[in-house]
Design an enzyme around this catalytic site. Structure first.
Site, PDB file in Angstrom:
ATOM      1  N   LYS A 114     -10.238  -1.616   8.398  1.00  0.00           N
ATOM      2  CA  LYS A 114      -9.556  -0.961   9.523  1.00  0.00           C
ATOM      3  C   LYS A 114     -10.508  -0.584  10.645  1.00  0.00           C
ATOM      4  O   LYS A 114     -10.118  -0.565  11.814  1.00  0.00           O
ATOM      5  CB  LYS A 114      -8.774   0.268   9.040  1.00  0.00           C
ATOM      6  CG  LYS A 114      -7.553  -0.121   8.217  1.00  0.00           C
ATOM      7  CD  LYS A 114      -6.500   0.967   8.191  1.00  0.00           C
ATOM      8  CE  LYS A 114      -5.240   0.419   7.523  1.00  0.00           C
ATOM      9  NZ  LYS A 114      -4.168   1.371   7.410  1.00  0.00           N
ATOM     10  N   LYS A 198      -2.782  -9.189   4.018  1.00  0.00           N
ATOM     11  CA  LYS A 198      -1.545  -8.555   3.557  1.00  0.00           C
ATOM     12  C   LYS A 198      -0.572  -8.350   4.728  1.00  0.00           C
ATOM     13  O   LYS A 198      -1.010  -8.193   5.882  1.00  0.00           O
ATOM     14  CB  LYS A 198      -1.831  -7.232   2.838  1.00  0.00           C
ATOM     15  CG  LYS A 198      -2.238  -6.093   3.726  1.00  0.00           C
ATOM     16  CD  LYS A 198      -2.114  -4.757   2.991  1.00  0.00           C
ATOM     17  CE  LYS A 198      -2.365  -3.625   3.964  1.00  0.00           C
ATOM     18  NZ  LYS A 198      -1.775  -2.374   3.621  1.00  0.00           N
ATOM     19  N   LYS A 201       2.087  -3.282   9.024  1.00  0.00           N
ATOM     20  CA  LYS A 201       2.799  -2.784  10.212  1.00  0.00           C
ATOM     21  C   LYS A 201       1.975  -2.995  11.469  1.00  0.00           C
ATOM     22  O   LYS A 201       2.502  -3.214  12.538  1.00  0.00           O
ATOM     23  CB  LYS A 201       3.050  -1.270  10.112  1.00  0.00           C
ATOM     24  CG  LYS A 201       3.845  -0.830   8.944  1.00  0.00           C
ATOM     25  CD  LYS A 201       4.084   0.683   9.052  1.00  0.00           C
ATOM     26  CE  LYS A 201       4.136   1.346   7.710  1.00  0.00           C
ATOM     27  NZ  LYS A 201       2.861   1.916   7.270  1.00  0.00           N
TER      28      LYS A 201
HETATM   29  N1  AQP Z   1       1.707  -6.046   2.127  1.00  0.00           N
HETATM   30  C1  AQP Z   1       1.946  -5.144   1.179  1.00  0.00           C
HETATM   31  N2  AQP Z   1       2.271  -5.540  -0.073  1.00  0.00           N
HETATM   32  C2  AQP Z   1       2.544  -4.614  -1.048  1.00  0.00           C
HETATM   33  N3  AQP Z   1       2.516  -3.285  -0.826  1.00  0.00           N
HETATM   34  C3  AQP Z   1       2.201  -2.866   0.410  1.00  0.00           C
HETATM   35  N4  AQP Z   1       2.093  -1.636   0.940  1.00  0.00           N
HETATM   36  C4  AQP Z   1       1.744  -1.744   2.247  1.00  0.00           C
HETATM   37  N5  AQP Z   1       1.624  -3.028   2.593  1.00  0.00           N
HETATM   38  C5  AQP Z   1       1.901  -3.751   1.470  1.00  0.00           C
HETATM   39  C6  AQP Z   1       2.317  -0.405   0.197  1.00  0.00           C
HETATM   40  O1  AQP Z   1       3.237   0.379   0.925  1.00  0.00           O
HETATM   41  C7  AQP Z   1       2.916   1.751   0.742  1.00  0.00           C
HETATM   42  C8  AQP Z   1       2.859   2.442   2.065  1.00  0.00           C
HETATM   43  O2  AQP Z   1       1.777   1.918   2.800  1.00  0.00           O
HETATM   44  P1  AQP Z   1       1.331   2.651   4.141  1.00  0.00           P
HETATM   45  O3  AQP Z   1       2.289   2.345   5.190  1.00  0.00           O
HETATM   46  O4  AQP Z   1       1.158   4.077   3.886  1.00  0.00           O
HETATM   47  O5  AQP Z   1      -0.085   2.103   4.461  1.00  0.00           O
HETATM   48  P2  AQP Z   1      -0.686   0.673   4.436  1.00  0.00           P
HETATM   49  O6  AQP Z   1      -0.940   0.261   3.031  1.00  0.00           O
HETATM   50  O7  AQP Z   1      -1.883   0.719   5.296  1.00  0.00           O
HETATM   51  O8  AQP Z   1       0.474  -0.242   5.034  1.00  0.00           O
HETATM   52  P3  AQP Z   1       0.491  -1.096   6.341  1.00  0.00           P
HETATM   53  O9  AQP Z   1       1.825  -1.677   6.511  1.00  0.00           O
HETATM   54  O10 AQP Z   1      -0.643  -2.069   6.322  1.00  0.00           O
HETATM   55  O11 AQP Z   1       0.309  -0.034   7.465  1.00  0.00           O
HETATM   56  P4  AQP Z   1      -0.742   0.003   8.632  1.00  0.00           P
HETATM   57  O12 AQP Z   1      -0.638  -1.320   9.297  1.00  0.00           O
HETATM   58  O13 AQP Z   1      -0.316   1.137   9.475  1.00  0.00           O
HETATM   59  O14 AQP Z   1      -2.071   0.220   7.994  1.00  0.00           O
HETATM   60  C9  AQP Z   1       1.591   1.811  -0.024  1.00  0.00           C
HETATM   61  O15 AQP Z   1       1.864   2.088  -1.384  1.00  0.00           O
HETATM   62  C10 AQP Z   1       1.038   0.432   0.123  1.00  0.00           C
HETATM   63  O16 AQP Z   1       0.257   0.055  -0.987  1.00  0.00           O
END
Ligand code: AQP
Length: 334
Positions: A114, A198, A201
């Site tokens: 990140k 992965k 968002k």
């Molecule tokens: N691609 C994914 N596959 C499986 N699980 C996922 N999670 C996120 N992306 C995937 C799971 O969703 C939960 C919430 O995640 P989060 O939104 O708190 O943070 P993150 O993991 O950083 O998700 P994003 O979508 O990638 O958000 P941004 O882009 O803002 O950083 C967690 O349990 C995560 O494992």
């Protein structure tokens, strides 16, 4: 699971929730609430480790809450609230900053991903994010944490922090060592544009993900455009190792249709990817669009969403304050 177990998990309000959040976390949240006491948190303090537009952040907190409800979380069964409304998260995070070690944080791969190439410019909050995550979990003495595979390393750090606290303050088993609950078949949903990344968002291209609010037309368009392979679908799973995008589509399809990956691959063997894509789009439309419509409906009554968060905050605060009182005592704070 026995009644003594307590589940905690959180989701960042950083934009539209997507299929990765749904299959990696939310579906598990819903099935766990039927078995055990659960606390689910919109982790707004985590979101601000990267700059968020203040108006947008407020909307995103409500939208994440609506997504929780639309996927089936029930505020009468689970505690649902936003992290910043329980100040104990920030207080315990500070205490755990003093327990956690710099060497441990230096190994966290999510910070490296990140922060990008210019780590000097990343916020201090982004660096110590895993300590706040440990505080979120330990504040409630949670025993189990449903997360996607991307959060496994942070969970391991939470266990190390809990263990060190228990050792340092001579209170064996004061904090339980939280266990991750990671979906077996689909622990990491990958981007539709790059199967090595992965689904996320914050990825710039909306074509990389299926959002829970996508319409049927958007789902069809995104799946049509998704990267796959020019050959037909092989019958052997090993042949997909070098084709991560194709494997991702097959894995999502098998998860949504509640079939094993092996069975899906044997059924699809020799077919064109366009055939899989048509079936996948249909399955996703059936599963996702009712959720999206429910989110839109819930968002029309913001005061209802705010009142759910408020009630959840009251319940969470009672547990947090009781535990914090004991934590303060353990470390000698008056
Ligand atoms: N691609 C994914 N596959 C499986 N699980 C996922 N999670 C996120 N992306 C995937 C799971 O969703 C939960 C919430 O995640 P989060 O939104 O708190 O943070 P993150 O993991 O950083 O998700 P994003 O979508 O990638 O958000 P941004 O882009 O803002 O950083 C967690 O349990 C995560 O494992």
């Amino acid at each position: 699971m026995s009644k003594k177990k307590l589940v905690f998990s959180g989701v960042q309000p950083t934009g539209n929730l997507h299929l990765g959040n749904y299959l990696g976390a939310l579906k598990n949240f819903v099935s766990l609430q039927k078995q055990v006491e659960c606390i689910y948190c919109v982790v707004d303090l985590h979101a601000i480790t990267i700059f968020q537009d203040p108006n947008q952040l407020q909307n995103n907190v409500l939208e994440t809450t609506a997504s929780f409800l639309a996927t089936g979380l029930n505020p009468n069964k689970s505690i649902i609230f936003n992290q910043s409304s329980v100040s104990g998260h920030a207080e315990l995070a500070w205490i755990l900053n003093c327990v956690s070690r710099i060497g441990w944080l230096n190994r966290m791969t999510q910070f490296k991903d990140k922060a990008g190439s210019d780590k000097e410019k990343a916020s201090v909050g982004l660096y110590i994010y895993p300590n706040l995550m440990a505080a979120d979990i330990l504040l409630y003495k949670a025993t189990h944490v449903p997360v996607g595979a991307d959060q496994k390393q942070h969970l391991e750090l939470s266990r190390d922090i809990a263990q060190k606290f228990n050792n340092d303050f001579n209170c064996k088993e004061f904090f339980p060592l939280p266990e991750p609950l990671i979906p077996k078949n689909i622990s990491r949903v990958m981007s539709l544009r790059d199967g090595t990344k992965k689904m996320s968002k914050s990825e710039e291209s909306d074509y990389s993900r299926i959002n829970l609010k996508d319409t049927a037309d958007e789902i069809i368009k995104k799946i049509k455009k998704a990267k796959s392979d020019s050959n037909t679908i092989p019958g052997d799973i090993n042949a997909l190792e070098s084709k991560p995008e194709a494997l991702n589509l097959l894995t999502i399809y098998s998860e949504i249709t509640k079939s094993s990956l092996e069975k899906t691959i044997s059924e699809m063997e020799g077919k064109e990817y366009s055939f899989l894509k048509t079936k996948l789009a249909e399955a996703l439309i059936n599963e996702i669009t009712p959720v999206g419509k429910e989110i839109e409906k819930l968002l029309k009554d913001k005061s209802h969403l705010i009142s759910i968060l408020k009630k959840g905050t009251e319940k969470a605060n009672i547990i947090a304050e009781e535990n914090l009182k004991n934590i303060r005592e353990k470390i000698g704070l008056i």
